[in-house]
Motif scaffolding. Sequence first.
Motif, mmCIF file in Angstrom:
data_model
loop_
_atom_site.group_PDB
_atom_site.id
_atom_site.type_symbol
_atom_site.label_atom_id
_atom_site.label_comp_id
_atom_site.label_asym_id
_atom_site.label_seq_id
_atom_site.Cartn_x
_atom_site.Cartn_y
_atom_site.Cartn_z
ATOM 1 N N CYS A 137 1.434 -8.381 -2.479
ATOM 2 C CA CYS A 137 0.427 -8.737 -3.366
ATOM 3 C C CYS A 137 0.440 -9.880 -3.725
ATOM 4 C CB CYS A 137 -0.798 -8.192 -2.441
ATOM 5 S SG CYS A 137 -0.788 -7.538 -0.566
ATOM 6 N N ARG A 138 0.939 -9.291 -5.047
ATOM 7 C CA ARG A 138 0.454 -9.963 -6.450
ATOM 8 C C ARG A 138 1.374 -10.964 -6.409
ATOM 9 N NH1 ARG A 138 -0.347 -4.868 -7.802
ATOM 10 N NH2 ARG A 138 2.263 -4.229 -8.453
ATOM 11 N N THR A 139 2.694 -10.608 -5.749
ATOM 12 C CA THR A 139 4.391 -11.802 -6.055
ATOM 13 C C THR A 139 3.175 -12.888 -4.949
ATOM 14 O OG1 THR A 139 5.438 -10.358 -6.033
ATOM 15 C CG2 THR A 139 6.162 -12.312 -5.081
ATOM 16 N N ALA A 140 2.449 -12.592 -3.927
ATOM 17 C CA ALA A 140 2.677 -13.732 -2.927
ATOM 18 C C ALA A 140 1.438 -14.714 -3.227
ATOM 19 C CB ALA A 140 1.911 -12.902 -1.844
ATOM 20 N N GLU A 141 0.328 -14.232 -4.084
ATOM 21 C CA GLU A 141 -0.321 -14.810 -4.692
ATOM 22 C C GLU A 141 -0.314 -15.592 -5.965
ATOM 23 O OE1 GLU A 141 -4.917 -13.540 -7.495
ATOM 24 O OE2 GLU A 141 -3.558 -12.225 -7.457
ATOM 25 N N THR A 142 1.263 -15.601 -6.538
ATOM 26 C CA THR A 142 1.320 -16.263 -7.426
ATOM 27 C C THR A 142 1.327 -17.922 -6.871
ATOM 28 O OG1 THR A 142 3.609 -15.809 -7.273
ATOM 29 C CG2 THR A 142 2.023 -14.596 -9.074
ATOM 30 N N SER A 143 1.916 -17.324 -5.718
ATOM 31 C CA SER A 143 2.810 -19.112 -4.858
ATOM 32 C C SER A 143 1.682 -19.384 -3.741
ATOM 33 C CB SER A 143 3.911 -18.625 -4.008
ATOM 34 O OG SER A 143 3.702 -17.391 -2.821
ATOM 35 N N GLY A 144 0.570 -18.444 -3.335
ATOM 36 C CA GLY A 144 -0.599 -19.409 -2.839
ATOM 37 C C GLY A 144 -0.415 -18.415 -1.364
ATOM 38 N N THR A 145 1.009 -17.690 -1.092
ATOM 39 C CA THR A 145 1.142 -17.378 0.417
ATOM 40 C C THR A 145 0.361 -15.554 0.925
ATOM 41 O OG1 THR A 145 3.520 -17.952 0.036
ATOM 42 C CG2 THR A 145 3.020 -16.583 1.801
ATOM 43 N N ALA A 146 0.256 -16.372 2.808
ATOM 44 C CA ALA A 146 -1.249 -15.829 2.555
ATOM 45 C C ALA A 146 -0.063 -14.129 2.916
ATOM 46 C CB ALA A 146 -1.867 -15.934 3.743
ATOM 47 N N VAL A 147 -0.954 -12.785 3.335
ATOM 48 C CA VAL A 147 -0.141 -11.734 3.521
ATOM 49 C C VAL A 147 -1.209 -10.998 4.437
ATOM 50 C CG1 VAL A 147 0.439 -9.657 3.342
ATOM 51 C CG2 VAL A 147 0.735 -11.405 1.425
ATOM 52 N N TYR A 148 -0.250 -10.519 5.349
ATOM 53 C CA TYR A 148 -1.188 -9.452 6.832
ATOM 54 C C TYR A 148 0.040 -8.372 6.840
ATOM 55 C CZ TYR A 148 -1.437 -15.345 8.273
ATOM 56 O OH TYR A 148 -1.967 -15.824 8.786
ATOM 57 N N GLY A 149 -0.924 -7.303 7.432
ATOM 58 C CA GLY A 149 -0.937 -6.205 7.276
ATOM 59 C C GLY A 149 -0.795 -6.018 8.701
ATOM 60 N N GLY A 150 0.916 -4.841 9.131
ATOM 61 C CA GLY A 150 0.734 -4.438 10.329
ATOM 62 C C GLY A 150 1.052 -2.339 9.798
ATOM 63 N N ILE A 151 -0.244 -2.236 11.287
ATOM 64 C CA ILE A 151 0.305 -0.445 10.636
ATOM 65 C C ILE A 151 0.934 -0.019 12.400
ATOM 66 C CG2 ILE A 151 -1.761 1.388 11.080
ATOM 67 C CD1 ILE A 151 -4.154 -0.186 9.849
ATOM 68 N N ALA A 152 2.066 0.779 12.492
ATOM 69 C CA ALA A 152 2.943 0.870 13.255
ATOM 70 C C ALA A 152 2.258 2.146 14.047
ATOM 71 C CB ALA A 152 3.735 1.086 13.347
ATOM 72 N N THR A 153 2.177 2.872 14.942
ATOM 73 C CA THR A 153 2.054 3.770 15.843
ATOM 74 C C THR A 153 0.582 4.322 16.025
ATOM 75 O OG1 THR A 153 2.923 5.001 13.480
ATOM 76 C CG2 THR A 153 4.590 5.268 15.258
ATOM 77 N N ALA A 154 -0.613 3.394 15.478
ATOM 78 C CA ALA A 154 -1.706 2.687 15.586
ATOM 79 C C ALA A 154 -2.270 3.615 16.737
ATOM 80 C CB ALA A 154 -2.225 2.344 15.150
ATOM 81 N N PHE A 155 -1.839 4.212 17.523
ATOM 82 C CA PHE A 155 -2.278 4.332 18.895
ATOM 83 C C PHE A 155 -1.364 5.806 19.307
ATOM 84 C CE2 PHE A 155 -2.605 0.123 19.535
ATOM 85 C CZ PHE A 155 -4.255 -0.112 20.115
ATOM 86 N N GLY A 156 -0.517 6.580 18.843
ATOM 87 C CA GLY A 156 0.243 7.183 18.843
ATOM 88 C C GLY A 156 2.020 7.491 18.508
#
Length: 321
Positions: A137-156
Amino acid sequence: MNLRSRPEEMGFPSHARVVEVGPRDGLQSEPEFVPTEEKFALVNSLIDAGIRHLEVTSFVSPRAVPQMRDASEVLSGIDRTRGAVLTALVPNARGAERAIEAAVDAMVVFMSASESHNRKNVNRSRQESLAGFGEVCRTAETSGTAVYGGIATAFGCPFEGDVPVEDVVDIARRYRDMGITMVSLGDTTGMATPPLVRERCRALRAAVPEIDVALHFHNTRGAGLVCVYAGLLEGVTRYESSIGGLGGCPFAPKATGNICTEDLVYMLDECGVETDVDLGKLIAVARRTEATIGRTLPGQLMKAGPRLELHAMAAAATANG
């Protein structure tokens, strides 16, 4: 009453965003390397069909996922003139640097809600993954690039079974604290059910209302679109899918494909939920993808066609007797 034109009558949102993940999640476990030209041709054809959000590759170690070794080259061949948002999965700060160099629109960090699957999938503990995401996230902030978050096995989890909803909420909170505002709940091995979808969507809405939730289902047990239906009833408007039903986590037993993009769009259209996607073009892309991969894919619509696609009576057999 035409239910297709009145989604509010069914308790649905009027519009949904379809996020195509086939070029990344779909192709990642293909045993034969798909030529780079075929990959960006696939992405360009999906954009031509009206898909405007695509996860196109991942900047992971080529040793771990050989299919993604051409990540930068794929991005260089994509038509960027139609306003499509191109994202790529990144596992660490080095991957983030490569993604920024390739001019992605957003990066996706990912981890599993279960400890065992996270260790299998990325060879890290959950805490190690979260610590690394702060650097991303800190690396992305320097370029203004958005970051999304994925959560695998969220249902089992295929190793642990049920995953406590509190674990999913905790990861979403940690993502929020890093500045991430969009989180996708991943059904890595098709363990989601409508009650679980309702529970997790409501828990996130209560705990982290500022987070935009996306849903990512696999059709391992045939319940993928039923879970989309449950998500629509909860007001979720962002769904990740894969053309033709390509996909399946290479680090989870018996993991099969994602829900099919064309089947998803068809269901949404029939429910009156707008997607701005040309279904006819999308079906053509699915058929071409099946030919490129060289085996039958699980998508149903590309085989049967939409329900009002008519046929000449002379083309059908007539009962005898």
